[in-house]
Design a protein around this motif. Sequence first.
Motif, PDB file in Angstrom:
ATOM      1  N   CYS A   1      39.258  50.922  38.234  1.00 47.61           N
ATOM      2  CA  CYS A   1      38.285  51.972  37.903  1.00 47.61           C
ATOM      3  C   CYS A   1      38.587  53.258  38.669  1.00 47.61           C
ATOM      4  CB  CYS A   1      36.869  51.479  38.220  1.00 47.61           C
ATOM      5  SG  CYS A   1      35.566  52.627  37.749  1.00 47.61           S
TER       6      CYS A   1
ATOM      7  N   ASP B   1      36.085  45.544  32.338  1.00 50.97           N
ATOM      8  CA  ASP B   1      35.731  44.129  32.304  1.00 50.97           C
ATOM      9  C   ASP B   1      35.867  43.521  30.908  1.00 50.97           C
ATOM     10  OD1 ASP B   1      33.662  45.408  31.077  1.00 50.97           O
ATOM     11  OD2 ASP B   1      32.071  44.520  32.308  1.00 50.97           O
TER      12      ASP B   1
ATOM     13  N   PRO C   1      39.109  39.801  39.370  1.00 48.11           N
ATOM     14  CA  PRO C   1      38.491  39.864  40.697  1.00 48.11           C
ATOM     15  C   PRO C   1      37.798  41.204  40.899  1.00 48.11           C
ATOM     16  CG  PRO C   1      40.753  39.053  40.830  1.00 48.11           C
ATOM     17  CD  PRO C   1      40.559  39.565  39.434  1.00 48.11           C
ATOM     18  N   PRO C   2      36.686  41.234  41.618  1.00 48.03           N
ATOM     19  CA  PRO C   2      35.968  42.499  41.839  1.00 48.03           C
ATOM     20  C   PRO C   2      36.840  43.584  42.444  1.00 48.03           C
ATOM     21  CG  PRO C   2      34.639  40.626  42.545  1.00 48.03           C
ATOM     22  CD  PRO C   2      35.983  40.081  42.212  1.00 48.03           C
ATOM     23  N   ALA C   3      37.737  43.206  43.357  1.00 51.71           N
ATOM     24  CA  ALA C   3      38.609  44.195  43.999  1.00 51.71           C
ATOM     25  C   ALA C   3      39.544  44.837  42.981  1.00 51.71           C
ATOM     26  CB  ALA C   3      39.416  43.537  45.118  1.00 51.71           C
ATOM     27  N   VAL C   4      40.070  44.021  42.050  1.00 49.12           N
ATOM     28  CA  VAL C   4      40.970  44.536  41.021  1.00 49.12           C
ATOM     29  C   VAL C   4      40.225  45.496  40.099  1.00 49.12           C
ATOM     30  CG1 VAL C   4      42.408  43.926  39.048  1.00 49.12           C
ATOM     31  CG2 VAL C   4      42.456  42.501  41.102  1.00 49.12           C
ATOM     32  N   SER C   5      39.006  45.119  39.704  1.00 48.62           N
ATOM     33  CA  SER C   5      38.200  45.985  38.837  1.00 48.62           C
ATOM     34  C   SER C   5      37.899  47.313  39.503  1.00 48.62           C
ATOM     35  CB  SER C   5      36.901  45.274  38.456  1.00 48.62           C
ATOM     36  OG  SER C   5      37.152  44.098  37.723  1.00 48.62           O
ATOM     37  N   MET C   6      37.589  47.274  40.784  1.00 47.91           N
ATOM     38  CA  MET C   6      37.268  48.499  41.514  1.00 47.91           C
ATOM     39  C   MET C   6      38.489  49.409  41.614  1.00 47.91           C
ATOM     40  SD  MET C   6      35.683  48.946  45.344  1.00 47.91           S
ATOM     41  CE  MET C   6      34.234  48.013  44.864  1.00 47.91           C
ATOM     42  N   ILE C   7      39.644  48.821  41.950  1.00 47.20           N
ATOM     43  CA  ILE C   7      40.870  49.614  42.076  1.00 47.20           C
ATOM     44  C   ILE C   7      41.250  50.225  40.726  1.00 47.20           C
ATOM     45  CG2 ILE C   7      43.356  49.483  42.529  1.00 47.20           C
ATOM     46  CD1 ILE C   7      42.746  47.328  44.616  1.00 47.20           C
TER      47      ILE C   7
END
Length: 327
Positions: free
Chosen positions: A33, A90, A25-31
Amino acid sequence: MQTLDEVDLCFPQLLNASCRKRALPPAVSMIACIMLTFIGLLTVMLNLIVIVSISHFRKLHTPTNILLLSLGISDFLVGFLIFIQTSVIDGCWFLGDFMCLLYHVLMYIIASSSIGTMVLISVDRYVAICDPMHYRTKVSEKRVKMCVCACWGCATLCHCVLLRHNLKHPGSLNSCIGECVILINNISSVIDMTVSFIGPVIVVVVLYLRVFVVVIVQVRAMRLRTAADPQQSSVKVKKSEMKAARTLGVVIVAFLLCICPFYSVTVTGKDTLLSAYNDAFIILMVYFNSCLNPLIYAFFYPWFRKSIKLIFTLQILKPGSSDFKLM
């Protein structure tokens, strides 16, 4: 307009050859990072302080601190590997086959040299506690420096030999473009586990168990001596050595807890640290340990807290600052 399949590819322009991105999920990737970036910056900054402190201040040029300097250098290098990890959240590797190989080689060398340094720390504490009368003659700065250089040299040589197939043909095991895979055969895996992990861990545990037993005996003796004559200087020296043993024991335990999962993946024979979700967590533990060590120093070592103050107030730029008394 790109199709859904193209969006999920590492290299959309290479439909038939590109690897697929990891489904996060985008939120997981952002967190993830943000966390990796923060840990990376903190790791580089804190270990740079360790390196500058021990290198600059002459009072800190002791055999034990030279070992901490070696550990700080390895942790400092790990900080840069963290920034590489942020680019592959990713699951796509964009830096090419050579950088993929270099990443893994550095990771193995750093891990092995760190474990070797832990063995040297254990030997240092063993001699200091169990044979204090001969510590200064057995453990000198020159000998410790030679041991540290030998530790790094052996780690580099051994892993270049173990990874020789990958060094000759980088990227030959990748099944698609955007993957970062290296191969360690079963024999090499067993050798690596034995020489770089199992053997050193056994040595560390045995030496520290011996130190622990001697410390208990000396604590009892210290209480009796203090009751008889509180002014004995020899008691103060022994108390200082035991405090150092306790602090470095915390460092070693934290290191082993974080590094054990990393070495457990080598028994599978195929290393895909940058493409598996679970392995990413294992790598995160290794990274966190590199950030944790300076925090342990800050908590237990007054000289480290003093050096932080001198560095951030730019006192180290003054003439003669290298002779400041920190211990």
